[in-house]
Design a protein around this motif. Structure first.
Motif, PDB file in Angstrom:
ATOM      1  N   GLY B  81       0.800  -1.216   0.000  1.00  0.00           N
ATOM      2  CA  GLY B  81       0.000   0.000   0.000  1.00  0.00           C
ATOM      3  C   GLY B  81       0.829   1.260   0.000  1.00  0.00           C
ATOM      4  O   GLY B  81       0.321   2.344  -0.273  1.00  0.00           O
ATOM      5  N   PRO B 212       1.232   7.969 -12.015  1.00  0.00           N
ATOM      6  CA  PRO B 212       0.156   7.119 -11.476  1.00  0.00           C
ATOM      7  C   PRO B 212       0.709   5.794 -10.957  1.00  0.00           C
ATOM      8  O   PRO B 212       1.666   5.251 -11.501  1.00  0.00           O
ATOM      9  CB  PRO B 212      -0.759   6.878 -12.674  1.00  0.00           C
ATOM     10  N   ARG B 213       0.073   5.288  -9.907  1.00  0.00           N
ATOM     11  CA  ARG B 213       0.502   4.000  -9.366  1.00  0.00           C
ATOM     12  C   ARG B 213       0.158   2.881 -10.333  1.00  0.00           C
ATOM     13  O   ARG B 213      -0.880   2.922 -10.986  1.00  0.00           O
ATOM     14  CB  ARG B 213      -0.156   3.762  -8.013  1.00  0.00           C
ATOM     15  N   VAL B 216      -3.309   0.437  -9.236  1.00  0.00           N
ATOM     16  CA  VAL B 216      -4.638   0.885  -8.774  1.00  0.00           C
ATOM     17  C   VAL B 216      -5.791   0.224  -9.523  1.00  0.00           C
ATOM     18  O   VAL B 216      -6.822  -0.067  -8.925  1.00  0.00           O
ATOM     19  CB  VAL B 216      -4.827   2.420  -8.816  1.00  0.00           C
ATOM     20  N   ARG B 217      -5.621  -0.008 -10.803  1.00  0.00           N
ATOM     21  CA  ARG B 217      -6.745  -0.605 -11.545  1.00  0.00           C
ATOM     22  C   ARG B 217      -7.022  -2.020 -11.032  1.00  0.00           C
ATOM     23  O   ARG B 217      -8.170  -2.383 -10.771  1.00  0.00           O
ATOM     24  CB  ARG B 217      -6.474  -0.601 -13.052  1.00  0.00           C
ATOM     25  N   LYS B 219      -6.441  -3.122  -8.153  1.00  0.00           N
ATOM     26  CA  LYS B 219      -6.971  -3.044  -6.793  1.00  0.00           C
ATOM     27  C   LYS B 219      -8.395  -2.489  -6.773  1.00  0.00           C
ATOM     28  O   LYS B 219      -9.122  -2.718  -5.808  1.00  0.00           O
ATOM     29  CB  LYS B 219      -6.056  -2.184  -5.917  1.00  0.00           C
ATOM     30  N   ALA B 648      -0.099  10.704  -0.399  1.00  0.00           N
ATOM     31  CA  ALA B 648      -1.008   9.622  -0.014  1.00  0.00           C
ATOM     32  C   ALA B 648      -0.517   8.928   1.252  1.00  0.00           C
ATOM     33  O   ALA B 648      -1.312   8.552   2.124  1.00  0.00           O
ATOM     34  CB  ALA B 648      -1.150   8.613  -1.153  1.00  0.00           C
TER      35      ALA B 648
END
Ligand code: FES
Ligand code: FES
Lengths: 148, 741
Positions: B81, B212-213, B216-217, B219, B648
């Protein structure tokens, strides 16, 4: 017992009081739905039953035998679910990600019932726990998805 | 991310006056860590010592470039995370000249190549990026140099005539290009260059940007897979029931025969300190194991780490409170006794903080499979693969190189997945799989997790400060009482202070001429472990709230007093002013907000994990419910790789800090934790979250950590604000046990 999950009806042989969560995860191998607490405390196990967000860890499978069950695996098959996922990606919501299947489905249920939620509606619906503290990003993403 | 500000230009001559916390961790903890770790069954061998490999240099251990140009990167650090997979893709991709979005990242297997933290490897201490940054840049640059060499041979042109664009080599003179995918296998056969040139930071395309991480998609769509989700062919499920108190062992199981006949049950087992049922699904296993009526036998006298039958949180707190004396000195300057004697006024207070549970949302699990060739394959959540591999080998009775360890993505960790005796399920999976002759996945129910988690230690701190005639502090004597997590697991020297027990009380930047920080060690009967920001999670609360008590006693404004005592510490002073600026100026209050609520603010500083942090909180009370409206956090980690991930992480750490401030605390009575699920151990729900505003200040100082530093300033900033609002000093967390909600 027959279950209709993401539009497909399948037969499962389980004790009727087995929680839906474990039928999904262990019997059907659908592990997108998560186990967090098993006690209706966290919301990681959220799925949609007839469009309502429910906590599958405390839902005996016999109670949903005649219902339409939707899980995270098919979230993007639904136009509202697609918008929610897009907002989640745009807002970069997930951290560890473990709670996020439940968060996305809870948001999807909210926006299907209330397409233009107030902040109060969002707060009342989005009550799942996130130990990574992504709460602000979740609220922003729900607002974005509603506006999309 | 509209509430994030990022001001990279700030550059100031810096000094770190007496921040010992990070040096303490590296010097003390790591030294011990390399020497060996003691577990039941004997000392573990230090990892990497025998290998003639320079960690982080063998390109092939890290990178596979596939024909389609996508990059598989084996990360030395585990993703849970904190965004480390994305950060690694950015750093390596920058020098490799390959878009981070084209990276697929997975946790690397055990091996000497990945020992990037002093030859060791773990994911923790907010160390991943700062300890590997240069090495990973070089690795990417080496791979790029190899691709250029391969292209030069292919095109028969001098390498100096070639350049790269993301994912390809370009020969500008002829207009020819070759993709990395085309060149990968030829490049892989070339020697790895020693010192490849690195990019100038001004030319960075991805480092320093809010890339962008990469996860994320997956997750957001349920596709991310954690240990708990994994299955292998022929696998059975297991659930356990642990002894109610650690050290007890299972005796007779009166209804064993009956339980064996329950639906889906394969077998019933006894394990060290537990009983287990193996079944065709986890639910069946759980129901059966919880039906077992087990006679638990008391621990044999002399058993290590037994939980006393009379252990209670109240009793332990009273014991810590009663400890007298100044303890072993950790940090001192000037003459604190003389300073106190000469003071116009002396202020004293004692603070405490409870045990805390990790409460990561993924319950622990482990999947073990014995292979026909005698190897053991193990999937388990872990922050330290080599250490888990060695420990698993010892449980299995085989050589470490026979253990194939997989380290999946973590569903949160916050320090939960280090190797803690009795707190990891993998030994159970290994034993059950051996007994049954089939692969086994063990999952701990949330209730079993609350019983066996490794807790943030309980701590007490006593302060005595002397003020001069102007109300300014001239002497400060601080004593921390308790046990640190680092000393518990990595060896404690008698008569030496474990830095994790004092960090956040020691290492403070304020100019107080006479200071002493001491520690009194008292064993914590609970199994303790690392919890996000470790000692800082409570010690900065103790110190920074006492700071406000000093300010009040001396008639000083707490913000102005901090500024004054940081006059010669520009990095801290600038950061303090930055957080005030972010908050629209310092005002202590109470004042009436536009919505009619009475509000007040608190401020706190912290120097955790090589970064500097200033935090402000604004709150109001509705009845007795504390409503924290805003948290403003200015963080100076020196320099950053991904400002969006930094912001974040600060928010995430702030949420955990707020949770610990408002509602969290493990309570033991009669040797048992009173809460076994989130109903009785509340964690921060969405409606208690504050708005978190983050300003990143890149001072250019040595790179600091990010995963933990957002936490320590939150409890003191909130509690100081509450004191401003109510006049009531809360010296014991959480607020829910101090008459607030
Ligand atoms: S797992 Fe169902 S609510 Fe937590
Ligand atoms: S993203 Fe980790 S629990 Fe929510």
């Amino acid at each position: 017992m027959d279950l209709t999950i993401n539009g497909v009806t399948q037969r499962v042989e389980v004790e009727p009081d087995t929680p839906l969560l474990w039928v999904l995860r262990d019997t059907l191998g659908m592990t997108g739905t998560k186990y967090g607490c098993g006690a209706a405390q966290c919301g990681a196990c959220t799925v949609l039953v007839d469009g309502q967000a429910i906590r599958s860890c405390v839902t005996p499978v016999e109670n949903v035998a005649n219902a339409a069950i939707h899980t995270i695996e098919a979230v993007e098959a639904d136009p509202v679910g697609r918008k929610v996922v897009a907002a989640w990606v745009e807002q970069q919501v997930p951290q560890c990600g473990y709670c996020q299947s439940g968060q996305v489905l809870t948001a999807t249920a909210l926006l299907k019932q209330t397409p233009n939620p107030t902040d109060g509606d969002i707060a009342a619906a989005m009550v799942n726990l996130c130990r990574c503290g992504t709460y602000e990003a979740i609220a922003t993403a729900v607002r974005k998805a509603a506006g999309a | 991310m509209t509430d994030t500000e990022h001001s990279p230009a700030l550059a100031t001559p810096l000094r770190r006056p007496f921040n010992l916390s990070r040096r303490g961790f590296l010097g003390g903890a790591l030294g011990a860590l390399v020497l060996g770790v003691t577990l039941p069954g004997g000392p573990l061998r230090a990892q990497g010592a025998a290998a003639a490999v320079t960690p982080g240099t063998r390109v092939r251990a890290f990178l596979d470039i596939r024909p389609d140009g996508t990059v598989l990167f084996r990360s030395p650090f585990i993703e849970g995370g904190q965004g480390i997979f994305t950060a690694m893709a950015q750093i390596v991709g920058e020098e490799l000249d390959s878009d981070p979005a084209r990276f697929q990242v997975e946790g690397a297997p055990p091996g000497p190549d990945y020992g990037l933290i002093g030859g060791m490897r773990f994911t923790g201490g907010s160390m991943s990026v700062r300890m590997s940054y240069e090495t990973m840049r070089k690795l990417g640059a080496s791979a790029r140099a190899m691709l250029l060499q391969a292209a030069a041979a292919r095109l028969t042109v001098p390498v100096a005539t070639l350049t790269t664009e993301p994912g390809r080599v370009v020969h500008a003179a002829s207009g020819r290009t070759l993709t990395y995918g085309d060149l990968a296998s030829a490049a892989a056969a070339l020697p790895v260059p020693r010192d490849p040139p690195l990019k100038a930071p001004a030319d960075f395309r991805w480092i320093g940007k809010p890339v962008p991480r990469i996860d994320v998609r997956d997750k957001a769509t349920g596709r991310a897979r954690y240990t708990i989700d994994l299955t292998v062919d022929g696998m059975l499920h297991a659930a356990v029931q642990h002894a109610p108190r650690l050290g007890m062992e299972p005796g007779l199981m009166a209804n064993e025969a009956e339980v064996r006949r329950m639906p889906g049950v394969h077998s019933v087992h006894t394990l060290p300190g537990a009983v287990a049922v193996v079944a065709s699904s986890w639910w069946r296993a759980r129901r059966a194991v919880e039906s077992l009526s087990v006679s638990w036998m008391e621990a044999k006298p002399g058993t290590a780490r037994t939980m006393p039958a009379d252990f209670s949180s109240d009793g332990h707190r009273a014991r810590l409170m009663a400890a007298s004396g100044d303890g072993v000195a950790y940090e001192s300057d000037g003459d604190v006794a003389a300073g106190l004697r000469g003071a116009a006024r002396v202020v004293e207070a004692t603070y405490d903080a409870p045990h805390l549970a990790h409460g990561q949302l993924e319950p622990p699990s482990a999947l073990a499979r014995w292979n026909a060739n005698g190897t053991l394959e193990l999937w388990c959540p872990n922050q330290a693969p080599e250490m888990f591999q060695t420990a698993a080998a010892s449980v299995a009775g085989i050589a470490p190189d026979k253990v194939i360890l997989h380290s999946p993505m973590l569903g949160g960790f916050f320090g939960r997945h280090f190797l803690y005796e009795t707190a990891n399920p993998f030994p159970q999976a290994i034993r059950l799989s051996k007994a049954v002759g089939r692969p086994i996945k063990v999952i701990w129910s949330r209730e079993e997790e609350f019983l066996r988690d490794a807790l943030r230690p309980m701590g007490v701190a006593r302060f005595r400060a002397g003020l001069d005639a102007h109300g300014l502090p001239v002497a400060l004597n601080a004593v921390a009482v308790g046990e640190g997590a680092t000393g518990r697991w990595y060896g404690r020297q008698p008569n030496a202070v474990d830095s994790s027990a004092v960090e956040g009380i020691a290492g403070k930047p304020y100019a107080i001429p006479n200071r002493r920080v001491g520690q009194i060690h008292i064993d914590d009967p609970a199994i303790i472990g690392f919890w996000r920001s470790v000692g800082h999670s409570m010690n900065d609360f103790f110190y920074e709230t006492f700071f406000d008590e000093m300010a009040d006693a001396g008639g000083q404004d707490p913000y102005e007093l901090r500024r004054r005592l940081l006059a010669n510490s520009p990095r801290h002073r600038i950061l303090l002013e930055a957080v005030a600026d972010l908050a629209g100026g310092w005002r202590r209050g109470p004042y009436t907000h536009a919505d009619g609520s009475r509000r007040a603010r608190g401020v706190a500083m912290a120097s955790p994990f090589g970064s500097e942090v200033a935090t402000m909180a604004e709150l109001s009370l509705r009845d007795r419910t504390v409503q924290v409206h805003h948290l403003w956090v200015a963080v100076d980690p020196g320099s950053v790789v991904n400002p969006a991930i930094v912001a974040a992480q600060i928010r995430s750490a702030a949420a955990l800090g707020l949770s610990a401030t408002l509602v969290e605390g493990v309570v033991y009575s009669a040797g048992a934790p009173q809460a076994r699920n989130f109903d009785a151990y509340p964690v921060l729900p969405p409606d208690r979250m504050a708005r978190v505003h983050v300003r990143i200040v890149e001072s250019g100082a040595k790179m600091g950590g990010i995963g933990e530093p957002g936490l320590p300033g939150v409890p003191p900033a909130v509690v100081n604000a509450l004191a401003s609002l109510t006049g009531q000093r809360v010296r014991s967390l959480p607020l829910s046990r101090a008459g607030f909600v």
